[in-house]
Design a protein around this motif. Structure first.
Motif, PDB file in Angstrom:
ATOM      1  N   GLN A  29       0.818  -1.206   0.000  1.00 53.84           N
ATOM      2  CA  GLN A  29       0.000   0.000   0.000  1.00 53.84           C
ATOM      3  C   GLN A  29       0.857   1.263   0.000  1.00 53.84           C
ATOM      4  OE1 GLN A  29      -3.232  -0.038   2.915  1.00 53.84           O
ATOM      5  NE2 GLN A  29      -3.024  -2.252   3.072  1.00 53.84           N
ATOM      6  N   SER A  30       1.931   1.240   0.770  1.00 50.10           N
ATOM      7  CA  SER A  30       2.757   2.439   0.899  1.00 50.10           C
ATOM      8  C   SER A  30       3.451   2.781  -0.411  1.00 50.10           C
ATOM      9  CB  SER A  30       3.794   2.234   2.008  1.00 50.10           C
ATOM     10  OG  SER A  30       3.163   1.948   3.238  1.00 50.10           O
ATOM     11  N   ILE A  31       4.048   1.785  -1.039  1.00 52.74           N
ATOM     12  CA  ILE A  31       4.784   2.057  -2.277  1.00 52.74           C
ATOM     13  C   ILE A  31       3.831   2.527  -3.364  1.00 52.74           C
ATOM     14  CG2 ILE A  31       6.185   1.002  -4.084  1.00 52.74           C
ATOM     15  CD1 ILE A  31       7.391  -0.815  -1.983  1.00 52.74           C
ATOM     16  N   CYS A  32       2.695   1.849  -3.481  1.00 54.89           N
ATOM     17  CA  CYS A  32       1.725   2.253  -4.505  1.00 54.89           C
ATOM     18  C   CYS A  32       1.198   3.666  -4.240  1.00 54.89           C
ATOM     19  CB  CYS A  32       0.565   1.249  -4.564  1.00 54.89           C
ATOM     20  SG  CYS A  32       1.038  -0.359  -5.232  1.00 54.89           S
ATOM     21  N   ALA A  33       1.003   3.966  -2.978  1.00 55.13           N
ATOM     22  CA  ALA A  33       0.511   5.304  -2.650  1.00 55.13           C
ATOM     23  C   ALA A  33       1.534   6.373  -3.010  1.00 55.13           C
ATOM     24  CB  ALA A  33       0.164   5.381  -1.167  1.00 55.13           C
ATOM     25  N   VAL A  34       2.789   6.116  -2.714  1.00 52.77           N
ATOM     26  CA  VAL A  34       3.827   7.110  -3.005  1.00 52.77           C
ATOM     27  C   VAL A  34       3.981   7.288  -4.517  1.00 52.77           C
ATOM     28  CG1 VAL A  34       6.270   7.642  -2.788  1.00 52.77           C
ATOM     29  CG2 VAL A  34       5.027   6.703  -0.836  1.00 52.77           C
ATOM     30  N   LEU A  35       4.035   6.169  -5.214  1.00 46.81           N
ATOM     31  CA  LEU A  35       4.210   6.266  -6.664  1.00 46.81           C
ATOM     32  C   LEU A  35       2.982   6.855  -7.351  1.00 46.81           C
ATOM     33  CD1 LEU A  35       6.033   2.906  -7.429  1.00 46.81           C
ATOM     34  CD2 LEU A  35       7.024   5.183  -7.220  1.00 46.81           C
ATOM     35  N   LEU A  38       3.654  -2.356 -10.618  1.00 45.02           N
ATOM     36  CA  LEU A  38       3.723  -2.217 -12.072  1.00 45.02           C
ATOM     37  C   LEU A  38       2.350  -2.025 -12.679  1.00 45.02           C
ATOM     38  CD1 LEU A  38       6.384  -4.964 -12.815  1.00 45.02           C
ATOM     39  CD2 LEU A  38       6.725  -2.502 -12.823  1.00 45.02           C
ATOM     40  N   GLU A  39       1.342  -2.680 -12.128  1.00 47.90           N
ATOM     41  CA  GLU A  39      -0.016  -2.545 -12.656  1.00 47.90           C
ATOM     42  C   GLU A  39      -0.570  -1.148 -12.426  1.00 47.90           C
ATOM     43  OE1 GLU A  39      -1.683  -7.146 -12.265  1.00 47.90           O
ATOM     44  OE2 GLU A  39      -2.081  -5.684 -10.691  1.00 47.90           O
ATOM     45  N   ARG A  40      -0.296  -0.608 -11.267  1.00 43.97           N
ATOM     46  CA  ARG A  40      -0.903   0.677 -10.911  1.00 43.97           C
ATOM     47  C   ARG A  40      -0.033   1.875 -11.266  1.00 43.97           C
ATOM     48  NH1 ARG A  40      -2.343  -1.383  -4.791  1.00 43.97           N
ATOM     49  NH2 ARG A  40      -3.629  -3.176  -5.373  1.00 43.97           N
ATOM     50  N   CYS A  41       1.270   1.712 -11.135  1.00 41.99           N
ATOM     51  CA  CYS A  41       2.143   2.884 -11.240  1.00 41.99           C
ATOM     52  C   CYS A  41       3.334   2.649 -12.160  1.00 41.99           C
ATOM     53  CB  CYS A  41       2.659   3.298  -9.854  1.00 41.99           C
ATOM     54  SG  CYS A  41       1.404   3.354  -8.570  1.00 41.99           S
ATOM     55  N   GLY A  42       3.254   1.631 -12.986  1.00 42.79           N
ATOM     56  CA  GLY A  42       4.417   1.308 -13.811  1.00 42.79           C
ATOM     57  C   GLY A  42       4.830   2.436 -14.730  1.00 42.79           C
ATOM     58  N   GLU A  43       3.843   3.169 -15.261  1.00 41.33           N
ATOM     59  CA  GLU A  43       4.168   4.231 -16.204  1.00 41.33           C
ATOM     60  C   GLU A  43       4.873   5.406 -15.535  1.00 41.33           C
ATOM     61  OE1 GLU A  43       0.270   5.214 -14.375  1.00 41.33           O
ATOM     62  OE2 GLU A  43       1.232   3.414 -15.206  1.00 41.33           O
ATOM     63  N   LYS A  44       4.904   5.429 -14.209  1.00 47.89           N
ATOM     64  CA  LYS A  44       5.517   6.551 -13.495  1.00 47.89           C
ATOM     65  C   LYS A  44       6.957   6.269 -13.076  1.00 47.89           C
ATOM     66  CE  LYS A  44       0.944   7.759 -11.771  1.00 47.89           C
ATOM     67  NZ  LYS A  44       0.075   7.870 -10.599  1.00 47.89           N
ATOM     68  N   LEU A  45       7.423   5.053 -13.345  1.00 46.95           N
ATOM     69  CA  LEU A  45       8.794   4.695 -12.991  1.00 46.95           C
ATOM     70  C   LEU A  45       9.739   5.067 -14.123  1.00 46.95           C
ATOM     71  CD1 LEU A  45       8.168   1.163 -11.437  1.00 46.95           C
ATOM     72  CD2 LEU A  45       8.494   3.307 -10.224  1.00 46.95           C
ATOM     73  N   HIS A  46      10.928   5.555 -13.769  1.00 39.66           N
ATOM     74  CA  HIS A  46      11.910   5.919 -14.796  1.00 39.66           C
ATOM     75  C   HIS A  46      13.334   5.550 -14.399  1.00 39.66           C
ATOM     76  CE1 HIS A  46       9.110   8.091 -17.398  1.00 39.66           C
ATOM     77  NE2 HIS A  46       8.559   8.566 -16.293  1.00 39.66           N
ATOM     78  N   TYR A  47      13.626   5.526 -13.151  1.00 38.76           N
ATOM     79  CA  TYR A  47      15.020   5.410 -12.728  1.00 38.76           C
ATOM     80  C   TYR A  47      15.340   4.082 -12.048  1.00 38.76           C
ATOM     81  CZ  TYR A  47      14.436  10.427 -13.357  1.00 38.76           C
ATOM     82  OH  TYR A  47      14.142  11.662 -13.866  1.00 38.76           O
ATOM     83  N   SER A  48      14.362   3.270 -11.815  1.00 42.37           N
ATOM     84  CA  SER A  48      14.606   2.022 -11.083  1.00 42.37           C
ATOM     85  C   SER A  48      14.370   0.785 -11.934  1.00 42.37           C
ATOM     86  CB  SER A  48      13.701   1.970  -9.851  1.00 42.37           C
ATOM     87  OG  SER A  48      12.338   2.139 -10.221  1.00 42.37           O
ATOM     88  N   TRP A  49      14.298   0.966 -13.271  1.00 44.29           N
ATOM     89  CA  TRP A  49      13.997  -0.190 -14.114  1.00 44.29           C
ATOM     90  C   TRP A  49      15.121  -1.220 -14.115  1.00 44.29           C
ATOM     91  CZ3 TRP A  49       9.454  -1.552 -15.379  1.00 44.29           C
ATOM     92  CH2 TRP A  49       8.447  -0.615 -15.600  1.00 44.29           C
TER      93      TRP A  49
END
Length: 1660
Positions: free
Chosen positions: A764-770, A830-841
């Motif tokens: 929950q925390s990671i998804c909320a932050v992302l 990845l399902e909820r916030c995958g499009e918002k990741l850029h630096y941790s792939w």
């Protein structure tokens, strides 16, 4: 004026009243009336005292009536300022005299007049007049003879006079105008808070008046008005002390009355005492001395001074002095306060103590008063701590509840609660003076306690109010600000508040907690909890840590009850810490929340909301309580007290809303953390972590309910940490490490439940932050801005920090369930916030790569789910330098052997990767890309390879209008890496995997081939495409043919049984065949899409030749599936590009060669596989010609027909008995029938029409010698078709000598030639039957010239097919032939009618041949095969009816279409056609009468229809417009045939009738004769037709001269026969003959005039 009129009226009344006894008054009144009429204004009245004197004269008489009238008039004059100041003394003297009168009305009028004087401009200016006026009031007040009403009026008048005097002093002395209207004391509101607020507002107004009104310096000299006021004040003080008044000349007055007036003066004229020294001295020395003396409480005081009312007045005066003058009378006020505090502890009457407590309560609820007192006394080192003393005194009163007897104590507490409840409802409790009653005593004690509690609460709310004032003034920081260690406060209000808190908090806490613990009433609990809240919040704002923690600890006691009383007492003094947590955690789950608990919890929430920024370490106390509350809310056994009382469940009771409200408040507290300062949020998180850590440490050593409670507390802490995090996403960076670190600690715990809690929380925390706003636009920005760089660095740091706990958790643990949980979290992210990741792939992909190598199926499945999300939805978010890693990871999952479905899906993801990579850009509008692709495909074929390659990349870059983020080189490398992976997977031992890889490889090339360059295509073809074909072909040829056994499912009867495998894939070879089919399909797709581009590649023709060789081998040696796929591969290519003109002739001829070779090499294959292959080839040929017919020349078309002919002959040879066995056409022949309609030659191939149609005609039945014999037998003499000699003689010539048809011999010869043809060579009637409609359709589509050439052959062949009816009447073959014959004839006749026979392309001889063939067919089929009794045992009634309808249709077409149309048939043909109809019409009449009855009904019906056609051909209608030359010729021929036939029928009927004698003729003969007679009567012929009849020349001349065309000359020809029929035995015949004879007479103009009409009617 109204005044003058009223005065005149009063004077008249006065004159009337004094007329008898007082004539002087009467005369004076009348004289005054006369003077009054000369006066116009009150000012003139004031100057003329005559009118006033008459009224004074009336008063001096001392008559009641006259005195009343006189005083009333004086009042009116004074009110209107019509009396001069000089007359005041005389008026006062008159009033004094009247005061001595005993009449009550006069006394009241006197007092009323005095009050009017004080209210007017006549207010006495000197002391004598003032003393005299006041003395009159006091005289009436103290006179024992005065009635009560007079005394009361005197007291009120004196009070008002005093007020008016002091108002005048204020006005004259120029003092601030303002009365503070305490009315003795401030009235109480419904709550202590309301009292404090109201007193605060009053104090503000007072301070405002003090600062704004007049000079702040005291003044010494006084005006006359001031002196008068001072003299009055001194006398009042002396009277209050029990002495005499020198100035007023009064010996004594009631002390309570005087004291009440003094109290009024003290409270209402504060500025008089504050600004005038003389008054201040009187207050200090006289009034204060008086009050001190009166305040003493020794027992010797008796009389009026000991009465409660007097004490109340004294205490109220004391209160006013302390409240209003304490700043100047410090010593006196200190004495007063000390005496008041002392009274609370003395053994005095209860009412006395209550009065004192009321005063003390008033001081406590008045913020200004309490502030001044505390500043002047408690904060002054030389003065007594009077406020502290007051608070302790009030606390002692409250604590008296503990020392009283238990029963009395409980009663008092109940009474106190009742008083608070009444006050909350707005009902004021009052004290009864009679204290003897026990109930009143309890109430009095409760009243005292109530006042003490309210006083303490007043102090609390005053502290809170002053604290808020300090915050508003900027002396203190708002609690909404950050919590920082406060420097030493220098503001006066802030210092005051801190001092008050330090001095009073413990005393107040002890008293309030005692009452709160003992009380149950809702109102009192609410008030005390308000006090708790206010004081705690003030402590928080003032940063008083010890009081804050103490009040919080005390409040938390009342939120959830403890198990025993010892815990309650011990927790009261308990400081915040772990022990407190244990006390709350160890409670039982069966908790009943009382209203007190609920309200205490609400108060705690309010405090936490208010002080969230300043609680700091004190959060632990709050969180421990909230954890216990959370456990109670979620406990199924927890209820509120009301619910438990009535034994209702939580769900069914409305009181359950308490739980909902508390739960909502609990959540809102942490949601409001978004408003806290960051340091406060850290403190809150630290406290939550501390609470959770305490339970974690001890959870392993406990079990049972205690362990469950601790887990509940941990769960509470975790949930609230998540809530805090979610509500602070905008500033999550400094908070994340605290939260994530604690979750990792929990995940490493040995308790499974705690691990699950930690994993869920981390998810929950990671998804909320992302999902927060700062990650909404987390795309890397390009630019030199330093601000952008800084922001990107911060985002990079944050993103890595958020994702890193997953990596740490996965690689640091060996627990499978923890690893699985970590992968689930990653999947959710990845399902909820995958499009918002850029630096941790890179970290994520490395983690997923390691998962692919895991042996646990669960981990592999979860890891692949994450990869699938990345490939499907996240490729656009992955940096370009990580794409190759992503492809490698996908390949790893494709190659893993743990789960087959994962490998298959991973192969599909490789297609997704290529779909993304091939675009060359990370983003761009799809619509524009597709348009670009279409443009590329439409590139002209003349463009060379280099230009095409350049165009590909230029358009590819122009599609999106932006610079590609992936370079061309990178695209090439990525694509080849994918192709390489797919090629390796294409050789996988698992059929499913390799097939999926093959599909993906070709789908990729097919979908994105337009984006590949020429060099890339060459690499793909020679390195991936053709090698894949070779490898699959090799493996298909060399793999095992042994059947496989499926997976063993178990044993039965000692034998194992296996899963069944479909026969199409139960060997390795079959499965490789399937792979080979996929390869061929992929090649077909590539050739279909890119053939124009690929054929320009180097060495493509060699590749094409190798493909053709493979196709030939596959057709001859491969399986059915492979063969069909190979054919489809070629077919798809040719069909796709031949119509567009992109297929060179060489490729087309090569494909035709392959098909011809394949059919030639497999002539003897009769199995199903070969048939399917042939069908596919034939279908391909048809479609090939249809699409590429513009490319065909005569040779290619001839080759095509030869290939099809070869297929037909092979099939007929190999399937000789197919029709007999199965009853239908072989599949190959069905296919040929389907493609024949497609083979219509084009305009440039028009010469091929004859070849095509003759090719089809050869498949129809040929001539046979036996056919001639059968037809000859049908024409033997003795049949009914021959015409008798006597009839023939009349038919041949008009005179009976010449034959009618000189061409009979020739027609008979053509008929014999047509009849001689018979089926020969081909016995396939079914194929011929299906072929006839195809042949007719093609013939109708042929050009006119070719159609005319082939027309005779078509007609001849159809005629042969029609004649098969005699041998096989049940077959549909002859029917279809008839229908086809009708179609082509109708079409031909229609075109002739349109063109009027002027078609220059068709020669006359050719048309003659056509008509001869048509006449032959009609003659043979109608005469020999229609209207006859044919042998048939299988036809149903419906079929027989259909056959009859078909016979009628061919007859209708001949009679209605052909012979009535303007055709180009010669005369002899017309004669033959009419003769044919006549021969069919002669059947009924030609048969012997004995055999007519044996003839079927349809035969006689057909004969009669033919006879009707003859009549139709002869008839003429004036209104019809269809008469033409051909029709005229036919009519002439038909009339002679008809007359001959009718004559024969009439004669034959008469002969047969005579022959039968009395017997009746057969019905068919009767029907025939009646029909003939009727039609003859109706028939009207054209004049040209009539000209050919064998009539006498004179008759012919007469007919020619007649203008009337409606003639019936044919009846004259048959007149002899009609005459013979008049003797017929048939009445119907005789009647018809009679009608005919009349018509004949009409034709000869021999009818009677009278009967002409009748004849005409009968004829009609």
């Amino acid at each position: 004026m109204a005044l003058m009129a009223v005065l005149e009226s009063d004077l008249r009344a006065l004159s009337a009243e004094a007329r008898r006894r007082y004539p002087a008054v009467k005369d004076g009144a009348e004289h005054a009336i006369l003077k009054l009429r000369s006066v116009s204004s009150p000012s003139e009245l004031a100057q003329n005292e005559d009118i006033l004197r008459i009224f004074l004269m009336a008063c001096e008489v001392r008559s009641v009536k006259l005195s009343v009238i006189g005083l009333s008039c004086i009042q009116k004059l004074i009110s209107h300022d019509a009396v001069s100041q000089s007359a005041l003394k005389e008026i006062l003297s008159t009033l004094k005299n009247h005061a001595d009168m005993a009449d009550e009305s006069v006394q009241l009028k006197t007092l009323q007049t005095i009050l009017i004087i004080f209210q007017s401009r006549l207010l006495p200016e000197d002391e004598d007049n003032m003393a005299q006026a006041l003395g009159i009031c006091l005289q009436l007040l103290e006179n024992s003879r005065s009635s009560d009403s007079v005394r009361n009026t005197a007291a009120a008048t004196f009070r008002q006079a005093v007020a008016l005097i002091f108002d005048h002093v204020v006005q004259v002395e120029s003092l601030p105008v303002g009365k503070f209207g305490f009315g003795g004391h401030l009235s109480r509101t419904s709550s202590v808070t309301g009292d404090v607020n109201r007193s605060m507002n009053h104090s503000e107004s007072l301070d405002h008046e003090c600062t704004s009104g007049g000079s702040s310096l005291m003044r010494e000299p006084l005006t006359n008005a001031g002196k008068i006021g001072l003299r009055l004040l001194e006398d009042l003080t002396a009277l209050a002390a029990g002495g005499s008044a020198t100035w007023l000349r009064v010996n004594s007055l009631q002390r309570t009355f005087v004291l009440d007036i003094l109290e009024f003066i003290l409270s209402s004229y504060v500025f008089v005492f504050r600004m005038l020294v003389s008054y201040e001295q009187v207050l200090r020395h006289q009034i204060c001395s008086l009050i001190m003396t009166s305040l003493r409480t020794n027992a010797e005081i008796e009389g009026e001074a000991g009465e409660p009312y007097f004490r109340r007045l004294v205490l109220r005066s004391v209160a006013h002095i302390i409240r209003l003058y304490s700043s100047s009378l410090i010593t006196e006020c200190e004495v007063f306060l000390s005496m008041l505090v002392k009274v609370t502890s003395l053994d005095l009457p209860l009412w006395h103590r209550i009065l004192v407590l009321e005063i003390l309560r008033g001081f406590c609820v008045e913020a200004r008063t309490l502030r001044i007192l505390f500043q002047n006394f408690d904060m002054h080192p030389k003065n007594t701590n009077v406020v502290e003393g007051m608070v302790k005194a009030l606390a002692r009163v409250v604590s008296s509840v503990q020392v009283e007897f238990q029963e009395t104590s409980e009663e008092s507490l109940a009474a106190v609660a009742g008083m608070f409840s009444s006050k909350a409802k707005g009902i004021e409790w009052s004290l009864d003076n009679d204290a003897s009653n026990a109930a009143v005593l309890v109430a009095s004690e409760a009243h005292a306690i109530t006042l003490a509690i309210e006083g303490l609460l007043g102090v609390v709310f005053t502290v809170a109010t002053l604290t808020d004032e300090a915050v508003d003034a900027g002396e203190l920081e708002s609690p909404r600000c950050d919590y920082d260690p406060m420097p030493n406060c220098t503001g006066k209000t802030a210092v005051l508040c801190i001092s008050m808190v330090d001095s009073l908090w413990l005393t107040i806490l002890d008293a309030l907690s005692l009452i709160l613990s003992r009380s149950q009433g809702e109102a009192i609990i609410l008030e005390i909890l308000k006090g708790y809240q206010a004081f705690t919040q003030a402590c928080g704002v003032l940063h008083a840590v010890e009081p804050l923690n103490s009040y919080l600890a005390s409040l938390c006691k009342f939120t959830i009850s403890f198990s025993n009383e010892a815990d309650r007492r011990s927790s009261l003094s308990q400081s915040p810490g772990p022990k407190r947590s244990e006390a709350l955690v160890d409670q039982k789950d069966n908790i009943v929340l009382t209203p007190k608990n609920v309200q205490a919890l609400r108060t705690l929430f309010n405090i936490a909301h208010r002080l969230h920024n300043v609680l700091g370490p004190s959060w632990v106390l709050v969180l421990e309580t909230l954890a216990a509350l959370d456990r109670a809310i979620h406990s199924p056994h927890a209820t509120t007290q009301e619910v438990s009382t009535v034994k209702l469940t939580r769900e069914s009771s409305g009181h359950y809303s308490d739980f909902n409200i508390l739960s909502s408040l609990n959540s809102q507290l942490f949601e409001s953390s978004a408003l806290m300062h960051i340091s406060a949020v850290k403190s809150l998180l630290s406290a939550l972590r501390q609470l959770s850590h305490q339970c974690m440490v001890s959870i392993s050593s406990s079990s049972g309910p205690t362990s469950t409670q601790k887990i509940g507390s941990i769960s509470f802490s975790v949930e609230r940490m998540i809530s805090v995090l979610v509500n602070n996403l905008h500033r999550v960076e400094p908070l994340w490490d605290e939260v994530a670190g604690h979750f990792l600690e929990l995940a490493d715990n040995s308790n499974q439940h705690l691990r699950n809690i930690a994993l869920d929380a981390l998810d929950q925390s990671i998804c909320a932050v992302l999902g927060s706003e700062q990650f909404q636009n987390n795309a890397p920005s390009h630019g030199p801005s330093k601000e952008v760089e800084t922001r990107q660095a911060d985002l990079r740091s944050l993103e890595c920090a958020v994702i890193s706990p997953l990596m740490v958790l996965y690689f640091s643990t060996q627990s499978t369930d923890v690893r699985a949980g970590t992968l689930k979290i990653l999947l959710h992210i990845l399902e909820r916030c995958g499009e918002k990741l850029h630096y941790s792939w890179s970290n994520i992909l490395e983690m997923l790569r390691s998962v692919a190598d895991a042996s646990e199926k669960e981990l592999v499945t979860l890891g692949f789910q994450s990869l699938r999300v990345i490939m499907n939805d996240g490729l656009s978010s992955i940096p370009t330098d990580c794409l190759h890693v992503c492809v490698d990871v996908t390949g790893a999952y494709s190659a893993q052997k743990t789960e087959l479905n994962i490998s298959l899906t991973a192969v599909g993801l490789l297609w997704t990767a290529t779909d993304f990579i091939a675009k060359g850009l990370l983003s761009g509008p799809c619509e524009e890309k597709e348009a670009g692709n279409l443009d590329l495909l439409s590139t002209p074929k003349q463009m060379d390879g280099e230009k095409r390659e350049e165009q590909i990349f230029n358009r590819h870059n122009e599609v999106n209008g932006q610079t590609p983020l992936i370079s061309v080189v990178d695209c090439d490398k990525l694509l080849f890496s994918v192709f390489s992976l797919l090629q390796k997977l294409g050789a996988d031992e698992r059929p499913e995997v390799r097939n999926s890889a093959i599909r993906t490889l070709f789908q990729t090339l097919g979908s994105h081939g337009q984006k590949l360059s020429k060099s890339m295509w060459e690499d793909c073809l020679w390195n991936y495409v053709f090698p894949a074909l070779d490898r699959a072909s090799h493996m298909a040829a060399t793999s095992s043919k042994d059947e496989w056994q499926g997976k063993e499912l178990g044993t039965r009867g000692g034998k194992s049984f296996h899963m069944l495998i479909h026969h199409s894939r139960n060997t390795a070879q079959k499965q490789w065949d399937e792979t080979l089919v996929l390869v061929l399909g992929g090649i077909a797709r590539l050739l279909r899409s890119f053939f124009p581009f690929l054929r320009n590649l180097n060495n493509f023709w060699s590749g094409w030749e190798s493909l053709l060789i493979f196709v030939k081998n596959s057709i001859l040696n491969g399986s059915k599936e492979v063969s069909l796929a190979a054919i489809n591969c070629l077919q798809t290519t040719v069909l796709s590009h031949s119509a567009k003109g992109n297929l060179p002739m060489a490729y087309l001829k090569s494909v035709l060669g392959v098909y011809e070779f394949a059919l030639q090499k497999s002539p003897n294959c009769s199995d199903n596989t070969a048939a399917k292959v042939k069908q596919e080839i034939l279908h391909g040929l048809g479609e090939l010609y249809l699409q590429a017919q513009r490319m065909f020349d005569d040779n290619m078309y001839t080759q095509l027909l030869a290939i099809i002919d070869l297929a037909v002959k092979q099939t007929m040879i190999t399937n000789e008995n197919y029709e007999t066995e199965f009853g239908n056409v072989p599949p190959v022949l069905r296919t040929i029938l389907e493609i024949f309609p497609l083979l219509s030659p084009t305009e440039q191939l028009s010469s091929m029409w004859l070849i095509l149609l003759r090719e089809l005609l050869q498949y129809l039945p040929k001539s046979d010698s036996s056919f001639q014999n059968k037809e000859n037998e049908a024409e033997q003499p003795g049949t009914s078709d021959s015409i008798p000699d006597h009839a023939r003689t009349k038919y041949n010539t008009p005179n009976g000598n010449a034959p009618i048809s000189p061409n009979n011999a020739q027609a008979s010869s053509r008929s014999s030639e047509l009849i001689s043809t018979a089926p020969e060579g081909i016995r396939s009637h079914l194929f011929a039957e299906k072929l006839i409609p195809v042949l007719v359709d093609l013939f109708l589509r042929a050009p006119a010239v070719e159609k005319c050439i082939i027309f005779p052959e078509i007609v001849q062949s159809l005629g042969r097919c029609m004649t098969t009816r005699r041998d096989n009447p049940d077959s549909s073959f002859w029917r279809l032939a008839v229908e086809g014959f009708n179609r082509i004839l109708v079409d031909d006749v229609g075109k002739i009618a349109v063109n009027r026979g002027q078609d220059l392309k068709v020669s006359r001889p050719a048309r003659l041949r056509v008509w001869k063939e048509i006449a032959d067919v009609y003659e043979i089929f109608l005469v020999g095969h229609c209207g006859r009794a044919l042998p048939s045992n299988s036809l149903s009634a419906e079929a027989l009816k259909a056959d009859e309808s078909l016979e009628m249709s061919i007859l209708d077409i001949l009679g209605d279409k052909v012979l009535k149309s303007p055709i180009d048939a010669p005369f002899d043909i017309l004669q033959r056609l009419v003769s044919t109809i006549d021969r069919c019409a002669s059947r009924t009449c030609s048969l012997p009468v004995e055999t007519v009855e044996l003839m079927p009904v349809h035969c006689s019906k057909f004969s009669l229809t033919c006879l009707e056609k003859l009549f139709s051909l002869c008839s003429f209608d004036n209104e019809a417009n269809d008469w033409n030359f051909t029709r005229a010729e036919v009519s002439k021929i038909a009339i002679m045939v008809l007359v001959s036939r009718c004559d024969y029928i009439l004669n034959k009927f008469l002969a047969d009738e005579n022959y039968l004698g009395e017997r009746r003729l057969p019905a068919a003969r009767l029907e025939e004769i009646i029909f003939v007679l009727q039609e003859l009567a109706r028939l009207k012929i054209h004049l040209d037709t009539a000209s050919i009849l064998p009539l006498h020349p004179s008759l012919k001349g007469a007919l020619a001269m007649e203008e009337n065309k409606d003639k019936r000359p044919h009846l004259i020809v048959l007149f002899p026969s009609f005459c013979e029929l008049v003797v017929s035995r048939e009445a119907g015949v005789r009647d018809l003959v009679q009608i005919v004879l009349r018509l004949v007479s009409k034709e000869l103009t021999l009818e009677k005039i009278s009967t002409a009409v009748d004849v005409q009617k009968n004829a009609s």
